[in-house]
Design a protein around this motif. Structure first.
Motif, PDB file in Angstrom:
ATOM      1  N   THR A  28      22.824 -49.616  -8.424  1.00 33.07           N
ATOM      2  CA  THR A  28      21.924 -49.642  -7.281  1.00 33.07           C
ATOM      3  C   THR A  28      20.634 -50.346  -7.667  1.00 33.07           C
ATOM      4  OG1 THR A  28      21.003 -47.479  -7.865  1.00 33.07           O
ATOM      5  CG2 THR A  28      22.866 -47.504  -6.327  1.00 33.07           C
ATOM      6  N   GLU A  29      19.886 -50.701  -6.654  1.00 30.94           N
ATOM      7  CA  GLU A  29      18.578 -51.302  -6.878  1.00 30.94           C
ATOM      8  C   GLU A  29      17.615 -50.770  -5.829  1.00 30.94           C
ATOM      9  OE1 GLU A  29      18.516 -55.563  -6.385  1.00 30.94           O
ATOM     10  OE2 GLU A  29      19.736 -55.463  -4.581  1.00 30.94           O
ATOM     11  N   THR A  30      16.347 -50.752  -6.174  1.00 33.12           N
ATOM     12  CA  THR A  30      15.304 -50.344  -5.248  1.00 33.12           C
ATOM     13  C   THR A  30      14.803 -51.602  -4.561  1.00 33.12           C
ATOM     14  OG1 THR A  30      14.699 -48.521  -6.694  1.00 33.12           O
ATOM     15  CG2 THR A  30      13.095 -49.160  -5.028  1.00 33.12           C
ATOM     16  N   VAL A  31      14.730 -51.551  -3.223  1.00 33.77           N
ATOM     17  CA  VAL A  31      14.303 -52.714  -2.455  1.00 33.77           C
ATOM     18  C   VAL A  31      13.243 -52.316  -1.437  1.00 33.77           C
ATOM     19  CG1 VAL A  31      16.451 -54.023  -2.713  1.00 33.77           C
ATOM     20  CG2 VAL A  31      16.223 -52.413  -0.816  1.00 33.77           C
ATOM     21  N   LEU A  32      12.403 -53.274  -1.115  1.00 37.00           N
ATOM     22  CA  LEU A  32      11.459 -53.134  -0.018  1.00 37.00           C
ATOM     23  C   LEU A  32      12.144 -53.755   1.193  1.00 37.00           C
ATOM     24  CD1 LEU A  32       8.383 -52.347   0.510  1.00 37.00           C
ATOM     25  CD2 LEU A  32       8.041 -54.815   0.615  1.00 37.00           C
ATOM     26  N   VAL A  33      12.195 -53.014   2.293  1.00 36.66           N
ATOM     27  CA  VAL A  33      12.892 -53.469   3.489  1.00 36.66           C
ATOM     28  C   VAL A  33      11.895 -53.555   4.644  1.00 36.66           C
ATOM     29  CG1 VAL A  33      14.766 -52.978   5.119  1.00 36.66           C
ATOM     30  CG2 VAL A  33      15.006 -52.323   2.709  1.00 36.66           C
ATOM     31  N   VAL A  34      11.908 -54.688   5.329  1.00 35.84           N
ATOM     32  CA  VAL A  34      11.101 -54.864   6.524  1.00 35.84           C
ATOM     33  C   VAL A  34      12.072 -55.025   7.685  1.00 35.84           C
ATOM     34  CG1 VAL A  34       9.337 -56.252   7.689  1.00 35.84           C
ATOM     35  CG2 VAL A  34       9.315 -56.052   5.181  1.00 35.84           C
ATOM     36  N   THR A  35      11.930 -54.155   8.697  1.00 32.41           N
ATOM     37  CA  THR A  35      12.787 -54.236   9.876  1.00 32.41           C
ATOM     38  C   THR A  35      11.944 -54.572  11.098  1.00 32.41           C
ATOM     39  OG1 THR A  35      12.600 -51.854  10.256  1.00 32.41           O
ATOM     40  CG2 THR A  35      14.492 -52.592   8.994  1.00 32.41           C
ATOM     41  N   ASP A  36      12.559 -55.295  12.026  1.00 31.42           N
ATOM     42  CA  ASP A  36      11.855 -55.645  13.258  1.00 31.42           C
ATOM     43  C   ASP A  36      11.998 -54.529  14.290  1.00 31.42           C
ATOM     44  OD1 ASP A  36      14.404 -55.930  14.360  1.00 31.42           O
ATOM     45  OD2 ASP A  36      14.324 -58.125  14.400  1.00 31.42           O
ATOM     46  N   SER A  37      11.492 -54.749  15.487  1.00 33.78           N
ATOM     47  CA  SER A  37      11.505 -53.706  16.514  1.00 33.78           C
ATOM     48  C   SER A  37      12.911 -53.359  16.989  1.00 33.78           C
ATOM     49  CB  SER A  37      10.629 -54.114  17.702  1.00 33.78           C
ATOM     50  OG  SER A  37      11.073 -55.352  18.229  1.00 33.78           O
ATOM     51  N   ASP A  38      13.889 -54.208  16.686  1.00 27.98           N
ATOM     52  CA  ASP A  38      15.289 -53.919  17.014  1.00 27.98           C
ATOM     53  C   ASP A  38      16.004 -53.193  15.882  1.00 27.98           C
ATOM     54  OD1 ASP A  38      15.129 -55.174  19.526  1.00 27.98           O
ATOM     55  OD2 ASP A  38      15.540 -57.137  18.630  1.00 27.98           O
ATOM     56  N   GLY A  39      15.284 -52.930  14.778  1.00 29.75           N
ATOM     57  CA  GLY A  39      15.892 -52.261  13.636  1.00 29.75           C
ATOM     58  C   GLY A  39      16.657 -53.194  12.717  1.00 29.75           C
TER      59      GLY A  39
END
Length: 158
Positions: A28-39
């Motif tokens: 596994t890896e740790t990630v930074l996730v950016v989601t838009d208003s639609d997910g």
């Protein structure tokens, strides 16, 4: 297709999925996730504990640079400080600040964000800086709201 054929297909798919996980060692890896208003994910990038994450934008009234600086800690974002170049709406004005290189620096009480929500905009030109990489999140989100969070994901074998 008869029942035996369906069973054979299901077992084959199970082995393929297990093989894919085994090929990565189940890593596994740790990630930074950016989601838009639609997910929808609009940015996924690896991070470690201690990685600095900065949301940088132009203050809409003052037209000066503002930097909100966070650190990845135990799967969350912790705000470490804010840098700004002038006082204006929404910026700290009644708290102690330090002046460093012509900018004000505010060290807020420690607070974790999971997720961090930001309404981006083309006037403010929101950027996200992760480590030494810069991403135009206003453009990626088409000026909309994003959520930023840290998660652990299975590493992809490709």
């Amino acid at each position: 297709m008869n029942r035996r054929a369906w069973l054979l297909v299901a077992v084959t798919l199970a082995f393929v999925c297990v093989g894919a996980v085994t090929a990565t060692g189940g890593a596994t890896e740790t990630v930074l996730v950016v989601t838009d208003s639609d997910g929808e994910d609009i940015l996924v990038t690896p991070v470690d504990d201690g990685t600095e994450v900065t949301v940088e934008y132009t203050h809409s009234v003052e037209k000066t640079l503002v930097s909100d600086v966070y650190e990845v800690r135990n799967g969350t974002l912790v705000m470490t400080h804010m840098k700004f170049s002038s006082y204006g709406a929404g910026l700290p004005s009644t708290v102690p600040v330090t002046e460093v290189d012509g900018r004000y620096v505010y060290y807020p009480p420690e607070r974790s964000y999971d997720p961090l929500r930001i309404t981006t905009g083309f006037v403010a030109e929101h950027d996200l800086i992760v480590g030494d990489k810069r991403y135009d999140i206003a453009e990626r989100a088409d000026g909309g709201t994003v959520e930023i969070h840290v998660e652990t994901r299975l590493k992809r074998p490709w």
